[in-house]
Design an enzyme around this catalytic site. Structure first.
Site, PDB file in Angstrom:
ATOM      1  N   GLU A   1      79.439   8.679  76.545  1.00 59.96           N
ATOM      2  CA  GLU A   1      79.066   7.644  77.515  1.00 59.96           C
ATOM      3  C   GLU A   1      79.109   6.276  76.829  1.00 59.96           C
ATOM      4  O   GLU A   1      78.414   6.065  75.838  1.00 59.96           O
ATOM      5  CB  GLU A   1      77.651   7.928  78.025  1.00 59.96           C
ATOM      6  CG  GLU A   1      77.220   7.009  79.130  1.00 59.96           C
ATOM      7  CD  GLU A   1      75.790   7.299  79.600  1.00 59.96           C
ATOM      8  OE1 GLU A   1      74.923   7.561  78.746  1.00 59.96           O
ATOM      9  OE2 GLU A   1      75.561   7.266  80.820  1.00 59.96           O
TER      10      GLU A   1
ATOM     11  N   GLU B   1      66.510  13.053  83.802  1.00 57.18           N
ATOM     12  CA  GLU B   1      67.670  12.429  84.456  1.00 57.18           C
ATOM     13  C   GLU B   1      68.409  11.677  83.367  1.00 57.18           C
ATOM     14  O   GLU B   1      67.917  10.655  82.873  1.00 57.18           O
ATOM     15  CB  GLU B   1      67.216  11.459  85.564  1.00 57.18           C
ATOM     16  CG  GLU B   1      66.572  12.117  86.765  1.00 57.18           C
ATOM     17  CD  GLU B   1      67.570  12.857  87.644  1.00 57.18           C
ATOM     18  OE1 GLU B   1      68.782  12.821  87.372  1.00 57.18           O
ATOM     19  OE2 GLU B   1      67.126  13.492  88.610  1.00 57.18           O
TER      20      GLU B   1
HETATM   21  P1  NAD Z   1      67.061   5.577  76.124  1.00 58.06           P
HETATM   22  O1  NAD Z   1      67.086   7.046  76.079  1.00 58.06           O
HETATM   23  O2  NAD Z   1      67.443   4.825  74.913  1.00 58.06           O
HETATM   24  O3  NAD Z   1      65.611   5.038  76.514  1.00 58.06           O
HETATM   25  C1  NAD Z   1      64.968   5.455  77.705  1.00 58.06           C
HETATM   26  C2  NAD Z   1      63.470   5.360  77.513  1.00 58.06           C
HETATM   27  O4  NAD Z   1      63.083   6.328  76.542  1.00 58.06           O
HETATM   28  C3  NAD Z   1      62.972   4.008  77.019  1.00 58.06           C
HETATM   29  O5  NAD Z   1      61.775   3.685  77.675  1.00 58.06           O
HETATM   30  C4  NAD Z   1      62.741   4.272  75.537  1.00 58.06           C
HETATM   31  O6  NAD Z   1      61.783   3.421  74.954  1.00 58.06           O
HETATM   32  C5  NAD Z   1      62.259   5.702  75.574  1.00 58.06           C
HETATM   33  N1  NAD Z   1      62.401   6.427  74.305  1.00 58.06           N
HETATM   34  C6  NAD Z   1      63.295   6.209  73.305  1.00 58.06           C
HETATM   35  N2  NAD Z   1      63.081   7.085  72.306  1.00 58.06           N
HETATM   36  C7  NAD Z   1      62.028   7.856  72.671  1.00 58.06           C
HETATM   37  C8  NAD Z   1      61.329   8.939  72.053  1.00 58.06           C
HETATM   38  N3  NAD Z   1      61.668   9.393  70.835  1.00 58.06           N
HETATM   39  N4  NAD Z   1      60.320   9.505  72.742  1.00 58.06           N
HETATM   40  C9  NAD Z   1      59.984   9.069  73.971  1.00 58.06           C
HETATM   41  N5  NAD Z   1      60.583   8.040  74.593  1.00 58.06           N
HETATM   42  C10 NAD Z   1      61.598   7.443  73.945  1.00 58.06           C
HETATM   43  O7  NAD Z   1      67.967   5.183  77.366  1.00 58.06           O
HETATM   44  P2  NAD Z   1      68.299   3.718  77.878  1.00 58.06           P
HETATM   45  O8  NAD Z   1      69.269   3.105  76.926  1.00 58.06           O
HETATM   46  O9  NAD Z   1      67.043   3.002  78.191  1.00 58.06           O
HETATM   47  O10 NAD Z   1      69.005   4.001  79.268  1.00 58.06           O
HETATM   48  C11 NAD Z   1      70.360   4.256  79.379  1.00 58.06           C
HETATM   49  C12 NAD Z   1      70.598   5.742  79.552  1.00 58.06           C
HETATM   50  O11 NAD Z   1      69.888   6.196  80.696  1.00 58.06           O
HETATM   51  C13 NAD Z   1      72.045   6.068  79.806  1.00 58.06           C
HETATM   52  O12 NAD Z   1      72.391   7.220  79.076  1.00 58.06           O
HETATM   53  C14 NAD Z   1      72.076   6.346  81.294  1.00 58.06           C
HETATM   54  O13 NAD Z   1      73.139   7.173  81.701  1.00 58.06           O
HETATM   55  C15 NAD Z   1      70.738   6.970  81.520  1.00 58.06           C
HETATM   56  N6  NAD Z   1      70.326   6.873  82.925  1.00 58.06           N
HETATM   57  C16 NAD Z   1      70.299   8.005  83.690  1.00 58.06           C
HETATM   58  C17 NAD Z   1      69.957   7.935  85.034  1.00 58.06           C
HETATM   59  C18 NAD Z   1      69.934   9.170  85.914  1.00 58.06           C
HETATM   60  O14 NAD Z   1      69.360   9.106  86.998  1.00 58.06           O
HETATM   61  N7  NAD Z   1      70.513  10.272  85.483  1.00 58.06           N
HETATM   62  C19 NAD Z   1      69.636   6.705  85.598  1.00 58.06           C
HETATM   63  C20 NAD Z   1      69.659   5.564  84.785  1.00 58.06           C
HETATM   64  C21 NAD Z   1      69.995   5.662  83.438  1.00 58.06           C
END
Ligand code: NAD
Length: 479
Positions: free
Chosen positions: A389, A257
Site C-alpha cells: 500500500e 479495519e
Molecule cells: P497507523 O497504523 O500508523 O496508525 C493508526 C493508529 O494506530 C494511530 O492512532 C496510531 O497512533 C496507532 N498506533 C500506532 N502504533 C500503535 C501500537 N503499537 N499500538 C497501538 N496503537 C498504535 O495507520 P495510519 O497511518 O494512521 O492510517 C493509515 C492506514 O489506515 C492505511 O493503511 C489505511 O489503509 C488504513 N485505513 C483503513 C481503513 C479501513 O476502513 N479499512 C480506513 C482508513 C484507513
C-alpha cells in the site's frame, strides 16, 4: 511554540479529556503538529503517558455501570446533542483538520458524516435485544445482549472525525464506556470535538479522549487488562501488533479495519469516460490517502490505448494547492513521513514499471509535502509497488485479455478491501463480484461509493470484522 491555535476567532487549546476534565499530559510532554501545506508547526498537543491512559481506563471503568443502567434514550440524547454541536462547529473542525493533515476544505465531509453516525446510533437502541427459546424441555431459555464494559477505539488520521464518531457512538449506545486515542498526525479536530463532549451531557468518565503516539498510549490500551474490546482502524502493520498484544494479555475482542491495494477492472464494453472519471477521483481523493483508493487499474487490451491516453492527460492536469483555499482539489500528503514514504515507493516504481505521469515531490518549490499524481504502466505483478500500500496519489495501469487472467491478477494480493468492475454485461459483473476476493465490489462505480447501510470491511489482510450501522454494534456486546 503555541499550545493553542486560533481558528475563526476561537482560541483553542488541545487537552486530554479524562474523567470529564481537560488536562495536560501528567509529565507535561507535548508533540508538534505540523501543517503539511506549509511545513510550519500548527500547534503543540499533549502526549498522553501510560499514567494518563491508565487514569482514562479507570475513569471509564468506574462510569460504566451507571451509563449502562441509564434509559437508552438518555444515552441516545447525548449522542444527538454531540451530533448537533459537531455540525454547528463544522467550519472550525474543517480548518483544524486541514492544518494538521492537509484535507482541502472543499472536500471536508468528516464532521458531517460523523454527525450522521452519531444521529443514527442515537436511535439504534431498540436493536439491543437478545433471543428467547422454548426448545429445552422444562425450561425457557434466553440470551442477553450485555456491553463489554470499557472499549478502546484507536483511529487513523485520514478521516479522523468520521472514525471518532462512528466507533464511539456504536460502543456508547450499547452501554459501554470509551477511551479513544486520536492519531498523532491529526489530533486537532478530535481534541476540539472532545471539548464538546461535556456540553453534550455525557457524565464524567463515559467518553474519554487521548492524544498521542502509538507508543506509549496506544500500546497501553492494547495491553490493558480492563479494556475488554478494542476497535482499530489503521495500517495492517499496526493491526497485527494489536492482535498480538490482545492475545498476550486478556484476549480482548479486536475489530480491525486495515489497509488496501484495491483493483479496478475496466472491460472493453465499459463506459470508458465514466470509468476514467471514477477511477481518477478514487486515487486523487484525500491525495490518495484512502484505504479503499483504487491503486491498481486493469484495462482490457483492446481499449487500453484510448483509456491510458485520456487518463494520463487528466492526471497530469491535477494540481496540488493550499487546502485552505476553497478552489483547491488536491492537498498535500499528511506529513513528512508519509511524503518521504510515497517518494521512496515512486523511486522503487521507476525501477520496475514505465513512468507515464508525475513522479516527483514538490518540497523544494513549496515547502509543503505535495506529491505529483503519478501513473506507472506495465509494472510486473510481483513488483513491490503492485504489492504494498503506497497511500498516496500513485497508481499502476496494467492490461489484460481474459476474465480468468484479470481475476487471478486482481486477487494476487494480501489485501481485499474494495474492488471495482466496469462493464455493461450484467452476467459478467455478477461473476466478477463473486470471484473477487474483496470485502466490497463496486459495479460501474469505484471507491468511495458504498452502500451506507451495508457491512464494510476487509478480506484477507485488510481486516477482521465488519463495520457500519447495525454491524458496528455487533462488536460491542460481551454477552
Ligand atoms: P497507523 O497504523 O500508523 O496508525 C493508526 C493508529 O494506530 C494511530 O492512532 C496510531 O497512533 C496507532 N498506533 C500506532 N502504533 C500503535 C501500537 N503499537 N499500538 C497501538 N496503537 C498504535 O495507520 P495510519 O497511518 O494512521 O492510517 C493509515 C492506514 O489506515 C492505511 O493503511 C489505511 O489503509 C488504513 N485505513 C483503513 C481503513 C479501513 O476502513 N479499512 C480506513 C482508513 C484507513
Amino acid at each position: 511554540m503555541a499550545t493553542s491555535v486560533n481558528v475563526n476567532g476561537i482560541e483553542f487549546q488541545p487537552r486530554l479529556l479524562i474523567n470529564g476534565e481537560f488536562v495536560e499530559a501528567s509529565d507535561k510532554a507535548t508533540f508538534n503538529v505540523v501543517n503539511p501545506a506549509t511545513g510550519e508547526i500548527s500547534c503543540k498537543v499533549p502526549e498522553a503517558t501510560e499514567d494518563d491512559t491508565n487514569k482514562a481506563v479507570a475513569a471509564a471503568k468506574a462510569a460504566q455501570a451507571g451509563w449502562a443502567a441509564l434509559d437508552p434514550t438518555k444515552r441516545g440524547a447525548c449522542l444527538k446533542k454531540l451530533a448537533a454541536l459537531i455540525r454547528e462547529n463544522n467550519s472550525t473542525l474543517a480548518h483544524l483538520e486541514s492544518i494538521s493533515m492537509g484535507v482541502p476544505l472543499s472536500h471536508y465531509f468528516h464532521a458531517s458524516a460523523g454527525a450522521d453516525e452519531l444521529d443514527y446510533f442515537a436511535e439504534a437502541w431498540p436493536h439491543i435485544q437478545g433471543q428467547s427459546s422454548v426448545n429445552t424441555p422444562g425450561f425457557m431459555t434466553m440470551t442477553l445482549r450485555q456491553p463489554f464494559g470499557v472499549v478502546a477505539c484507536i483511529i487513523p488520521w485520514n478521516a479522523p472525525l468520521y472514525f471518532f464518531c462512528g466507533k464511539a457512538a456504536a460502543a456508547l449506545i450499547t452501554g459501554n464506556t470509551v477511551v479513544l486515542k486520536s492519531s498523532e498526525k491529526a489530533p486537532l479536530a478530535v481534541a476540539f470535538a472532545a471539548s464538546l463532549i461535556a456540553k453534550a451531557g455525557f457524565p464524567p468518565g463515559v467518553f474519554n479522549v487521548l492524544s498521542g503516539h502509538g507508543v506509549p498510549s496506544g500500546r497501553c490500551l492494547t495491553r490493558h487488562m480492563d479494556v475488554r474490546a478494542l476497535s482499530f482502524t489503521g495500517s495492517s502493520r499496526t493491526g497485527k501488533l494489536i492482535q498480538e498484544e490482545a492475545a498476550k494479555t486478556n484476549l480482548k475482542s479486536v475489530t480491525l479495519e486495515l489497509g488496501g491495494k484495491s483493483p479496478a477492472i475496466i472491460f472493453d464494453d465499459a463506459d470508458i469516460e465514466q470509468a476514467i472519471s471514477a477511477t481518477m477521483t478514487s486515487i486523487i481523493l484525500n491525495s490518495g490517502q484512502a484505504c479503499i483508493a483504487n491503486s491498481r487499474l486493469y484495462v482490457h487490451k483492446s481499449v487500453s490505448q484510448k483509456f491510458i491516453e485520456a487518463f494520463t492527460q487528466r492526471m497530469a492536469s491535477v494540481q496540488g494547492g493550499n487546502p485552505l483555499d476553497a478552489s483547491t482539489q488536491m492537498g498535500p500528503q499528511a506529513d513528512e513521513v508519509q511524503y518521504k514514504n510515497i517518494l521512496s515507493y515512486i523511486e522503487e516504481g521507476k525501477k520496475t514499471g514505465t513512468l507515464a505521469v508525475g513522479g516527483k515531490g514538490k518540497l523544494d518549490s513549496t515547502k509543503g509535502y505535495f506529491v505529483e499524481p503519478t501513473v506507472f504502466l506495465n509494472t510486473p505483478e510481483d513488483a513491490k509497488i503492485m504489492k504494498e500500500e503506497v497511500f498516496g496519489p500513485v497508481l499502476n495501469i496494467n492490461t489484460f485479455e481474459t476474465e480468468e487472467e484479470v481475476i487471478a491478477k486482481a486477487n494476487d494480493t494480501e489485501f481485499g478491501l474494495y474492488a471495482a468492475v466496469f462493464t455493461k454485461d450484467l452476467s459478467r459483473a455478477m461473476r466478477m463480484a463473486k470471484a473477487l476476493e474483496s470485502g466490497y465490489v463496486g459495479i460501474n462505480c469505484t471507491s468511495p461509493t458504498a452502500g451506507r447501510d451495508l457491512p464494510f470491511g476487509g478480506y484477507k489482510g485488510s481486516g477482521q470484522g465488519r463495520e457500519g450501522r447495525l454491524y458496528s454494534m455487533e462488536h460491542f456486546f460481551g454477552g
